[in-house]
Design a protein around this motif. Structure first.
Motif, PDB file in Angstrom:
ATOM      1  N   MET A   1       2.573  -7.762  -8.138  1.00 15.52           N
ATOM      2  CA  MET A   1       2.037  -7.136  -6.933  1.00 15.52           C
ATOM      3  C   MET A   1       2.490  -5.692  -6.821  1.00 15.52           C
ATOM      4  O   MET A   1       3.568  -5.325  -7.280  1.00 15.52           O
ATOM      5  N   LEU A   2       1.661  -4.895  -6.182  1.00 14.50           N
ATOM      6  CA  LEU A   2       1.957  -3.477  -6.011  1.00 14.50           C
ATOM      7  C   LEU A   2       2.268  -3.111  -4.565  1.00 14.50           C
ATOM      8  O   LEU A   2       3.002  -2.161  -4.312  1.00 14.50           O
ATOM      9  N   ILE A   3       1.699  -3.854  -3.628  1.00 15.25           N
ATOM     10  CA  ILE A   3       1.809  -3.504  -2.209  1.00 15.25           C
ATOM     11  C   ILE A   3       2.328  -4.702  -1.416  1.00 15.25           C
ATOM     12  O   ILE A   3       1.817  -5.814  -1.547  1.00 15.25           O
ATOM     13  N   GLU A   4       3.356  -4.468  -0.628  1.00 16.72           N
ATOM     14  CA  GLU A   4       3.890  -5.524   0.230  1.00 16.72           C
ATOM     15  C   GLU A   4       3.284  -5.491   1.624  1.00 16.72           C
ATOM     16  O   GLU A   4       3.128  -6.530   2.265  1.00 16.72           O
ATOM     17  N   ARG A   5       2.931  -4.285   2.083  1.00 16.30           N
ATOM     18  CA  ARG A   5       2.449  -4.153   3.456  1.00 16.30           C
ATOM     19  C   ARG A   5       1.587  -2.910   3.578  1.00 16.30           C
ATOM     20  O   ARG A   5       1.854  -1.885   2.952  1.00 16.30           O
TER      21      ARG A   5
ATOM     22  N   PHE B   1       1.107   2.552   2.731  1.00 12.77           N
ATOM     23  CA  PHE B   1       1.544   1.315   2.090  1.00 12.77           C
ATOM     24  C   PHE B   1       3.057   1.295   1.890  1.00 12.77           C
ATOM     25  O   PHE B   1       3.666   2.330   1.609  1.00 12.77           O
ATOM     26  N   ASP B   2       3.627   0.114   2.023  1.00 15.91           N
ATOM     27  CA  ASP B   2       4.983  -0.148   1.578  1.00 15.91           C
ATOM     28  C   ASP B   2       4.863  -0.811   0.211  1.00 15.91           C
ATOM     29  O   ASP B   2       4.411  -1.964   0.108  1.00 15.91           O
ATOM     30  N   PRO B   3       5.195  -0.101  -0.872  1.00 19.36           N
ATOM     31  CA  PRO B   3       4.996  -0.665  -2.213  1.00 19.36           C
ATOM     32  C   PRO B   3       6.117  -1.600  -2.625  1.00 19.36           C
ATOM     33  O   PRO B   3       7.238  -1.547  -2.095  1.00 19.36           O
ATOM     34  N   THR B   4       5.819  -2.467  -3.571  1.00 15.24           N
ATOM     35  CA  THR B   4       6.852  -3.247  -4.232  1.00 15.24           C
ATOM     36  C   THR B   4       7.589  -2.331  -5.207  1.00 15.24           C
ATOM     37  O   THR B   4       7.190  -1.187  -5.434  1.00 15.24           O
ATOM     38  N   ARG B   5       8.628  -2.833  -5.816  1.00 14.15           N
ATOM     39  CA  ARG B   5       9.337  -2.029  -6.811  1.00 14.15           C
ATOM     40  C   ARG B   5       8.400  -1.658  -7.961  1.00 14.15           C
ATOM     41  O   ARG B   5       8.423  -0.535  -8.461  1.00 14.15           O
ATOM     42  N   GLU B   6       7.543  -2.626  -8.360  1.00 18.34           N
ATOM     43  CA  GLU B   6       6.607  -2.374  -9.450  1.00 18.34           C
ATOM     44  C   GLU B   6       5.540  -1.359  -9.054  1.00 18.34           C
ATOM     45  O   GLU B   6       5.036  -0.611  -9.894  1.00 18.34           O
TER      46      GLU B   6
END
Length: 247
Positions: A1-5, A92-97
């Motif tokens: 995943m790229l985006i958490e929120r 966006f709040d991104p994931t680490r990836e």
């Protein structure tokens, strides 16, 4: 995943319901107030016509840097359309990836926005820039969709789709389900606005029902569209008698 929120960045005093569309749409109001959290690599947005699911999908695509008309990420909008008022405020709040892609320059972003009503023109643009191996104008609508799925949905990125089932047969929808599962397992993220009970049955996907209530997560078996299709296929006349003329 790229985006958490996903959330909307608005200056104080802007975006009130009194400002008109799109701020009057319930799902947009909830997005402004709470944001939208993603819990799975594949998220389906489901709702009636006019519920706001396409507005939401388009804004998410625009916020990420995908062509607002439909097409690839990583370059300036191919069409003359500017980002919508909502898409221009999407954050966006991104994931680490996903941090390098979301917070880096536009050229680092990977993905595709496929919207049913503009897909043919968008895919023709992809062909002109050598991003597709064949010319979609010489193919059926559904074949053009499948060509894009096979050749443009191949990298880790954000893939936003607005009613992709519009041009697809039953077997082609199943092929798309398999591709979504493969992409999600490989680290990509998919957001799909749809009316399809077939697509939304993908195991492990999150289903967000959009409507007058705003947005809420539901299970596949709880969807109204699943219940209606099941009832209709079991007894079409129970529905048709309400819409067909007597005799």
């Amino acid at each position: 995943m790229l985006i958490e929120r996903a959330y909307v960045d608005l200056p104080h005093g802007e975006g009130a319901a009194g400002d008109g569309w799109p701020w009057t749409v319930p799902c947009v109001r909830q997005l402004v107030e709470e944001g939208l959290t993603f819990r799975a690599p594949v998220t389906f947005l489901v709702g009636e016509n006019g519920s706001g699911k396409s507005t939401l999908a388009e804004a998410l695509a625009e916020g990420f840097g995908l062509d607002s008309y439909g097409g690839s990420a990583g370059y300036k909008y191919a069409s003359s359309r500017e980002a919508s008022v909502l898409g221009g405020r999407m954050r966006f709040d991104p994931t680490r990836e996903g941090r390098r892609m979301v917070r880096g320059p536009r050229t680092r972003r990977q993905g595709f926005f496929l919207r049913a009503e503009t897909a043919l023109e968008a895919l023709s643009g992809e062909r002109r820039t050598n991003r597709l191996s064949r010319d979609p104008e010489g193919m059926s609508h559904g074949e053009g969709f499948l060509l894009a799925f096979r050749e443009r949905f191949a990298q880790r990125g954000l893939y936003v789709m607005d009613e992709p089932e519009a041009a697809l047969s039953f077997s082609s929808c199943l092929e798309l389900v398999g591709l979504m599962d493969e992409l999600g397992s490989g680290g990509a993220q998919i957001i799909c606005a749809t009316h399809s009970p077939l697509l939304t049955a993908l195991p492990g996907a999150e289903i967000v029902e959009v409507g007058e209530h705003g947005m809420r997560t539901v299970e596949w078996a709880e969807l109204g569209l699943v219940d209606h299709w099941r009832r209709y296929l079991n007894d079409p006349r129970a529905y048709l008698r309400h819409v067909l003329a007597p005799g």
